[in-house]
Design a protein around this motif. Structure first.
Motif, short mmCIF file in Angstrom:
data_model
loop_
_atom_site.label_atom_id
_atom_site.label_comp_id
_atom_site.label_asym_id
_atom_site.label_seq_id
_atom_site.Cartn_x
_atom_site.Cartn_y
_atom_site.Cartn_z
N ASP A 97 -1.22 -48.19 -33.82
CA ASP A 97 -2.45 -47.62 -34.39
C ASP A 97 -3.69 -48.35 -33.89
N ARG A 98 -3.62 -49.66 -33.85
CA ARG A 98 -4.76 -50.45 -33.38
C ARG A 98 -5.02 -50.18 -31.89
N ALA A 99 -3.94 -50.00 -31.11
CA ALA A 99 -4.08 -49.71 -29.68
C ALA A 99 -4.54 -48.27 -29.44
N PHE A 100 -4.20 -47.36 -30.36
CA PHE A 100 -4.59 -45.96 -30.20
C PHE A 100 -6.09 -45.75 -30.45
N THR A 101 -6.68 -46.54 -31.32
CA THR A 101 -8.08 -46.35 -31.71
C THR A 101 -9.03 -46.30 -30.51
N PRO A 102 -8.99 -47.27 -29.58
CA PRO A 102 -9.93 -47.18 -28.44
C PRO A 102 -9.61 -46.01 -27.50
N VAL A 103 -8.37 -45.62 -27.43
CA VAL A 103 -8.00 -44.48 -26.59
C VAL A 103 -8.53 -43.19 -27.22
N TYR A 104 -8.38 -43.08 -28.52
CA TYR A 104 -8.93 -41.94 -29.27
C TYR A 104 -10.44 -41.85 -29.00
N ARG A 105 -11.12 -42.97 -29.11
CA ARG A 105 -12.56 -43.02 -28.86
C ARG A 105 -12.88 -42.60 -27.43
N ALA A 106 -12.09 -43.06 -26.46
CA ALA A 106 -12.31 -42.70 -25.06
C ALA A 106 -12.13 -41.20 -24.83
N VAL A 107 -11.13 -40.61 -25.49
CA VAL A 107 -10.92 -39.17 -25.37
C VAL A 107 -12.13 -38.43 -25.92
N LEU A 108 -12.59 -38.82 -27.11
CA LEU A 108 -13.75 -38.15 -27.72
C LEU A 108 -15.00 -38.29 -26.84
N GLU A 109 -15.21 -39.48 -26.32
CA GLU A 109 -16.37 -39.70 -25.44
C GLU A 109 -16.26 -38.86 -24.17
N LEU A 111 -14.61 -35.98 -23.73
CA LEU A 111 -14.84 -34.57 -24.05
C LEU A 111 -16.33 -34.30 -24.26
N THR A 112 -16.99 -35.20 -24.94
CA THR A 112 -18.42 -35.05 -25.19
C THR A 112 -19.21 -35.10 -23.88
N ARG A 113 -18.84 -36.01 -22.98
CA ARG A 113 -19.53 -36.10 -21.68
C ARG A 113 -19.37 -34.81 -20.89
N GLU A 114 -18.17 -34.23 -20.93
CA GLU A 114 -17.98 -32.96 -20.24
C GLU A 114 -18.89 -31.89 -20.84
N GLU A 115 -18.95 -31.85 -22.16
CA GLU A 115 -19.74 -30.83 -22.85
C GLU A 115 -21.23 -31.00 -22.60
N LEU A 116 -21.70 -32.24 -22.53
CA LEU A 116 -23.12 -32.50 -22.35
C LEU A 116 -23.57 -32.55 -20.90
N ASP A 117 -22.69 -32.96 -20.01
CA ASP A 117 -23.06 -33.16 -18.60
C ASP A 117 -22.50 -32.08 -17.67
N GLU A 118 -21.20 -31.88 -17.73
CA GLU A 118 -20.55 -31.00 -16.74
C GLU A 118 -20.70 -29.52 -17.08
#
Length: 147
Positions: A97-109, A111-118
């Protein structure tokens, strides 16, 4: 009559990836492992489609599109490596769970970058007809890769 273009389809897939990430985070035990496998597979298929159809269109559209497409591909590769590390660790491991948290955050970031930039680059520079044709191409790549 309104037709969906590839950006609409990708936004739906992004919503599903966000739901899957949240499901991994809140699921217990064996269910967490199943949800994680679902997330990894959905992300893999989504990214294969983007790498084959979407990023090339963005990269071909403009100098900014090229930079944006390359940056998103770098993020995707990093996330996939992180998923592999988590898979090797196993969802039942005490630090998963502790290791998943930064990966979860990276996925969200990501997806957001694709939506805002690409996605705006695609809608600005790629002809509407092409964006509609890309839906079929994306679908075909994802179906073939899932087989």
């Amino acid at each position: 009559m309104s037709y969906r273009d590839v950006v609409d389809v990708l936004l739906e897939q992004h919503d599903e990836l966000r739901r899957l990430c949240a499901a991994v985070e809140r699921s217990p035990g064996d269910e967490k492992a199943r949800r994680f496998d679902d997330l990894v597979e959905a992300f893999r298929l989504h990214e294969r489609g983007e790498q084959s159809v979407v990023h090339p269109a963005a990269r071909d559209s403009s100098a900014a599109g090229n930079r944006i497409g390359l940056a998103r591909m770098t993020e995707e590769n990093s996330i996939e490596r992180s998923f592999e590390g988590l898979r090797n660790l196993g969802a039942g491991h005490p630090v998963f769970d502790r290791a998943f948290t930064p990966v979860y955050r990276a996925v969200l970031e990501h997806l957001t970058r694709e939506e805002l930039d690409e996605f705006p680059v695609l809608r600005l520079y790629v002809p509407v007809q092409r964006l509609h044709m890309m839906v079929g191409e994306l679908h075909d790549i994802q179906v073939m890769d899932a087989a």
